[in-house]
Design a protein around this motif. Structure first.
Motif, short mmCIF file in Angstrom:
data_model
loop_
_atom_site.label_atom_id
_atom_site.label_comp_id
_atom_site.label_asym_id
_atom_site.label_seq_id
_atom_site.Cartn_x
_atom_site.Cartn_y
_atom_site.Cartn_z
N ASP A 1 0.83 -1.08 0.03
CA ASP A 1 0.02 -0.02 -0.03
C ASP A 1 0.79 1.21 0.04
OD1 ASP A 1 -2.28 -1.51 0.16
OD2 ASP A 1 -2.00 -1.65 2.39
N TRP A 2 0.80 2.15 -0.84
CA TRP A 2 1.73 3.09 -1.11
C TRP A 2 0.80 4.55 -0.95
CZ3 TRP A 2 2.84 5.30 -6.62
CH2 TRP A 2 3.57 6.48 -6.61
N LEU A 3 1.52 5.56 0.12
CA LEU A 3 1.04 6.68 0.41
C LEU A 3 1.86 7.70 0.26
CD1 LEU A 3 -0.92 5.90 3.91
CD2 LEU A 3 -1.96 6.20 1.57
N GLN A 4 1.36 8.74 -0.21
CA GLN A 4 2.27 9.80 -0.60
C GLN A 4 2.26 11.20 0.32
OE1 GLN A 4 1.06 9.86 -5.01
NE2 GLN A 4 2.97 10.62 -5.15
N ASP A 5 1.58 11.14 1.44
CA ASP A 5 1.36 12.05 2.29
C ASP A 5 1.19 11.38 3.90
OD1 ASP A 5 -0.13 13.93 4.41
OD2 ASP A 5 -1.12 14.82 2.74
N GLY A 6 2.40 11.98 4.65
CA GLY A 6 2.60 11.40 5.95
C GLY A 6 1.40 11.43 6.86
N ALA A 7 0.61 12.57 6.72
CA ALA A 7 -0.62 12.46 7.52
C ALA A 7 -1.55 11.23 7.49
CB ALA A 7 -1.48 13.91 7.31
N LEU A 8 -1.37 10.71 6.38
CA LEU A 8 -2.53 9.46 6.19
C LEU A 8 -1.80 8.07 6.86
CD1 LEU A 8 -3.08 10.00 2.46
CD2 LEU A 8 -4.55 11.01 4.33
N ALA A 9 -0.55 8.17 7.37
CA ALA A 9 0.03 7.07 8.06
C ALA A 9 -0.72 6.46 8.98
CB ALA A 9 1.54 7.31 8.29
N GLU A 10 -0.97 7.35 9.98
CA GLU A 10 -1.64 6.88 11.31
C GLU A 10 -2.84 6.33 10.99
OE1 GLU A 10 -1.14 9.41 14.59
OE2 GLU A 10 -3.04 8.79 15.32
N HIS A 11 -3.64 6.46 10.21
CA HIS A 11 -5.05 5.85 9.93
C HIS A 11 -4.60 4.53 9.29
CE1 HIS A 11 -9.19 5.00 9.03
NE2 HIS A 11 -8.85 5.00 7.47
N ALA A 12 -3.83 4.35 8.30
CA ALA A 12 -3.45 3.28 7.62
C ALA A 12 -2.88 2.23 8.60
CB ALA A 12 -2.30 3.38 6.54
N VAL A 13 -2.11 2.53 9.52
CA VAL A 13 -1.44 1.50 10.32
C VAL A 13 -2.53 1.03 11.52
CG1 VAL A 13 0.93 2.18 10.04
CG2 VAL A 13 -0.46 2.97 12.12
N ASP A 14 -3.62 1.93 11.95
CA ASP A 14 -4.45 1.64 12.72
C ASP A 14 -5.47 0.66 11.93
OD1 ASP A 14 -3.69 2.98 14.79
OD2 ASP A 14 -4.94 4.63 14.52
N THR A 15 -5.64 0.90 10.51
CA THR A 15 -6.62 0.11 10.08
C THR A 15 -6.22 -1.27 9.35
OG1 THR A 15 -6.40 1.38 8.35
CG2 THR A 15 -8.53 1.66 9.87
N THR A 16 -4.93 -1.36 9.14
CA THR A 16 -4.33 -2.33 8.42
C THR A 16 -3.33 -3.10 9.15
OG1 THR A 16 -4.86 -1.54 6.43
CG2 THR A 16 -3.21 -3.03 6.35
N GLN A 17 -3.04 -4.56 9.19
CA GLN A 17 -1.98 -5.00 9.94
C GLN A 17 -0.74 -5.35 9.05
OE1 GLN A 17 -3.10 -9.04 11.52
NE2 GLN A 17 -1.30 -8.77 12.87
N TYR A 18 0.15 -4.31 9.26
CA TYR A 18 1.38 -4.55 8.32
C TYR A 18 2.63 -5.15 8.89
CZ TYR A 18 -0.86 -0.78 5.44
OH TYR A 18 -1.52 -0.28 4.60
N ASP A 19 3.46 -5.70 7.95
CA ASP A 19 4.51 -6.42 8.51
C ASP A 19 5.82 -5.54 8.52
OD1 ASP A 19 3.80 -9.44 8.41
OD2 ASP A 19 3.27 -8.70 6.51
#
Ligand code: CA
Length: 221
Positions: free
Chosen positions: A28-46
């Motif tokens: 999953d690729w994001l270009q904006d740091g402000a979106l990181a928190e929501h991403a790690v809260d909702t998806t289980q990354y390695d």
């Protein structure tokens, strides 16, 4: 592995995503740091690959916030050559490794494997459970010493189970690991991959725990 890539440069981001996907990772690729928190809260990354120079919220703040919330997710930071201070700060703040741009895809892949290995407490790369041996670096899988050909997703699924030999992994967790946000998943995709793996590795190697998910045969782990 399911990877979160934070990179604002479109060319670098595209190239990295493509290279990582080619290696069998789901990205999953994001270009904006402000979106990181929501991403790690909702998806289980390695693992997270984190550019330090990001709009919205810079990489150092993304990392600080992650660790402040006691999230131990492995992080590899990527920086420009002139950001030495930030690199040191990043490591002090709990990054697991760093790469200086421009870097080779092969080097990033090797760092990802090394960080994942440490995170899972393994001393070396090769995974072995019973008759099955898996090499994350070369993608070779052997059954009783003989090579077995797997598709990229079958390999990713087997790796997920072999990295956590005693855990039961749910279908949802496997789907998360195998597919990115932008990919369509057939409702029986995981079952189909498991079916193929059983054909190739023996019916008993992967157990179904009804209602919970999948685990390796207790006899082999
Ligand atoms: Ca940047």
């Amino acid at each position: 592995m399911r990877l979160l890539l934070l990179e604002d440069d479109t060319m670098i981001g595209k190239a990295l995503r493509q290279g990582l996907q080619h290696e069998g990772h789901s990205v999953d690729w994001l270009q904006d740091g402000a979106l990181a928190e929501h991403a790690v809260d909702t998806t289980q990354y390695d693992l997270v690959i984190l550019d330090l120079g990001l709009p919205g919220k810079d990489g150092i703040r993304v990392l600080t916030d992650l660790r402040r919330r006691e999230n131990p997710l492995p992080v590899i930071i990527t920086t420009a050559r002139d950001q030495l201070d930030d690199r040191v700060r990043g490591l002090d703040l709990g990054a697991d490794d760093y790469l200086v741009k421009p870097f080779d895809l092969d080097e990033l892949l090797a760092r990802i494997r090394a960080v994942a290995r440490r995170h899972h407490g393994r001393a070396h790369d090769l995974l072995q459970q019973g008759p099955v041996e898996l090499n994350p670096a070369t993608h070779e899988v052997r059954l009783e010493g003989k090579p077995v050909a797997l598709s990229a997703r079958e390999f990713a699924l087997l790796l997920t189970l072999m990295e956590r030999p005693k855990a039961t992994v749910s279908r949802t967790q496997l789907e998360e690991r195998l597919y990115g946000w932008d990919e369509e998943i057939a409702s029986n995709a995981v079952e189909v991959h498991i079916h193929h793996l059983r054909k190739k590795l023996g019916e008993r190697f992967i157990h179904t725990i009804r209602g919970l998910g999948y685990t390796l045969d207790p006899g082999v782990r």
